[in-house]
Motif scaffolding. Sequence first.
Motif, short mmCIF file in Angstrom:
data_model
loop_
_atom_site.label_atom_id
_atom_site.label_comp_id
_atom_site.label_asym_id
_atom_site.label_seq_id
_atom_site.Cartn_x
_atom_site.Cartn_y
_atom_site.Cartn_z
N ILE A 1 -3.04 14.71 19.60
CA ILE A 1 -1.99 14.08 20.39
C ILE A 1 -0.85 15.07 20.61
O ILE A 1 -0.25 15.57 19.65
CB ILE A 1 -1.44 12.82 19.71
CG1 ILE A 1 -2.57 11.90 19.24
CG2 ILE A 1 -0.46 12.10 20.64
CD1 ILE A 1 -3.46 11.38 20.35
N ARG B 1 -3.28 1.26 26.05
CA ARG B 1 -4.06 1.81 24.93
C ARG B 1 -5.51 2.07 25.34
O ARG B 1 -6.11 3.07 24.94
CB ARG B 1 -3.99 0.86 23.74
CG ARG B 1 -2.63 0.82 23.07
CD ARG B 1 -2.65 -0.03 21.81
NE ARG B 1 -1.34 -0.09 21.19
CZ ARG B 1 -1.07 -0.72 20.06
NH1 ARG B 1 -2.04 -1.35 19.41
NH2 ARG B 1 0.15 -0.73 19.57
N ALA C 1 -5.55 5.23 27.40
CA ALA C 1 -5.30 6.39 26.52
C ALA C 1 -6.55 6.72 25.70
O ALA C 1 -6.91 7.90 25.55
CB ALA C 1 -4.12 6.11 25.61
N LYS C 2 -7.22 5.70 25.19
CA LYS C 2 -8.44 5.93 24.41
C LYS C 2 -9.54 6.56 25.27
O LYS C 2 -10.24 7.46 24.81
CB LYS C 2 -8.94 4.60 23.81
CG LYS C 2 -8.14 4.12 22.61
CD LYS C 2 -8.59 2.76 22.14
CE LYS C 2 -9.99 2.80 21.57
NZ LYS C 2 -10.39 1.48 21.00
N LEU D 1 -8.69 10.19 25.74
CA LEU D 1 -8.96 10.92 24.50
C LEU D 1 -10.45 11.18 24.33
O LEU D 1 -10.87 12.27 23.95
CB LEU D 1 -8.44 10.12 23.31
CG LEU D 1 -7.06 10.47 22.77
CD1 LEU D 1 -6.59 9.40 21.78
CD2 LEU D 1 -7.06 11.83 22.12
N TYR E 1 -7.97 15.24 23.79
CA TYR E 1 -6.53 15.28 23.47
C TYR E 1 -5.77 14.44 24.49
O TYR E 1 -6.30 14.07 25.55
CB TYR E 1 -6.00 16.72 23.49
CG TYR E 1 -5.86 17.32 24.88
CD1 TYR E 1 -4.63 17.30 25.53
CD2 TYR E 1 -6.94 17.92 25.53
CE1 TYR E 1 -4.49 17.84 26.81
CE2 TYR E 1 -6.81 18.46 26.79
CZ TYR E 1 -5.58 18.42 27.43
OH TYR E 1 -5.45 18.94 28.70
N LEU F 1 2.53 4.93 17.86
CA LEU F 1 2.28 5.99 16.89
C LEU F 1 1.50 5.45 15.69
O LEU F 1 0.62 6.14 15.16
CB LEU F 1 3.58 6.64 16.44
CG LEU F 1 4.37 7.43 17.47
CD1 LEU F 1 5.33 8.41 16.77
CD2 LEU F 1 3.49 8.20 18.44
N LEU G 1 -2.09 5.24 16.74
CA LEU G 1 -2.74 6.56 16.77
C LEU G 1 -2.97 7.09 15.36
O LEU G 1 -4.03 7.66 15.06
CB LEU G 1 -1.89 7.54 17.58
CG LEU G 1 -1.76 7.24 19.07
CD1 LEU G 1 -0.71 8.16 19.70
CD2 LEU G 1 -3.10 7.41 19.79
N GLN H 1 -5.90 5.68 13.52
CA GLN H 1 -7.18 6.24 13.96
C GLN H 1 -7.34 7.70 13.55
O GLN H 1 -8.28 8.37 14.00
CB GLN H 1 -7.32 6.08 15.47
CG GLN H 1 -7.33 4.63 15.92
CD GLN H 1 -7.64 4.48 17.40
OE1 GLN H 1 -8.34 5.29 17.99
NE2 GLN H 1 -7.12 3.44 18.01
N HIS I 1 -5.67 10.41 14.28
CA HIS I 1 -5.43 11.46 15.25
C HIS I 1 -4.36 12.42 14.73
O HIS I 1 -3.42 12.02 14.04
CB HIS I 1 -4.98 10.88 16.59
CG HIS I 1 -6.06 10.13 17.30
ND1 HIS I 1 -7.23 10.72 17.72
CD2 HIS I 1 -6.16 8.82 17.66
CE1 HIS I 1 -8.00 9.82 18.31
NE2 HIS I 1 -7.38 8.66 18.29
#
Length: 255
Positions: free
Chosen positions: A2, A183, A186-187, A190, A195, A235, A238, A241, A243
């Motif tokens: 991230i 989310r 974003a997933k 990723l 990233y 945050l 993240l 998970q 990251h």
Amino acid sequence: MILLSFDIEEFDMPLEYQGKIDFQEQLSVSREGLIKILNILQKYNAKATFFSTVVFAENNQDLIKRLLAEGHELGSHTWYHSQFEIEDLKKSREKLSELFGVEIKGLRMPRLKDVPNEDVLKAGYVYNSSLNPTFLPGRYNKLHISRTYFKEGNLHQLPASVSPWRIPLFWLSFHNFPVAIYRHLAKRALQKDGYLNLYFHPWEFMDITKASYQLPGFTCKNTGSAMEKRFDEFLAFLAKQKHTFATFSQFLKLK
């Protein structure tokens, strides 16, 4: 991985919309917002990159020293936020380096303004993060740009992250999309790219709904305490998970 980044500047956005705000208030809004950001990042031991104008940095040297002491990276957001001369590229990098005794490797242009690569390299930068590879009506059309990190000659380009379908994931999306939708996007980014490169501003963490600012609703939705809560929970999501949070320079070392 991230990559969080923040454009720290004098809060002059009301002037774009014929609103009213004096210079000292521009600085104080961004100053208080930056303190909130640093406190949340510290909570998760998340490292980030901060692109500062010289104007903001000169007037808030204690906070720039704090973010550097806490392991964050400092980059240039040029000299002023609302006016620009090509000479500001080199002048701002050198001034920030002189003020804080660090090497300034990265650039982000105010409002992601286009700037020739040769001028960026001539000014001494290693990377530029001034691209949002999406279409924003009235702003820019960057659908032809690579979605992910790439290199042009000797200059590293770090575009802001977008979903695989080019849906932007920058600050406006974070405020206006439902949390579950943001989310999910974003997933997916990723998973595809390995990233995320997300950027925000200190003033988003402040109440910017004052009538005198005359800001449109989409710019100040979920700002202030709502943004603090959203960002903190994001945050936490993240971190849960597993990251890793990294500065731009740390990311480039891996490349």
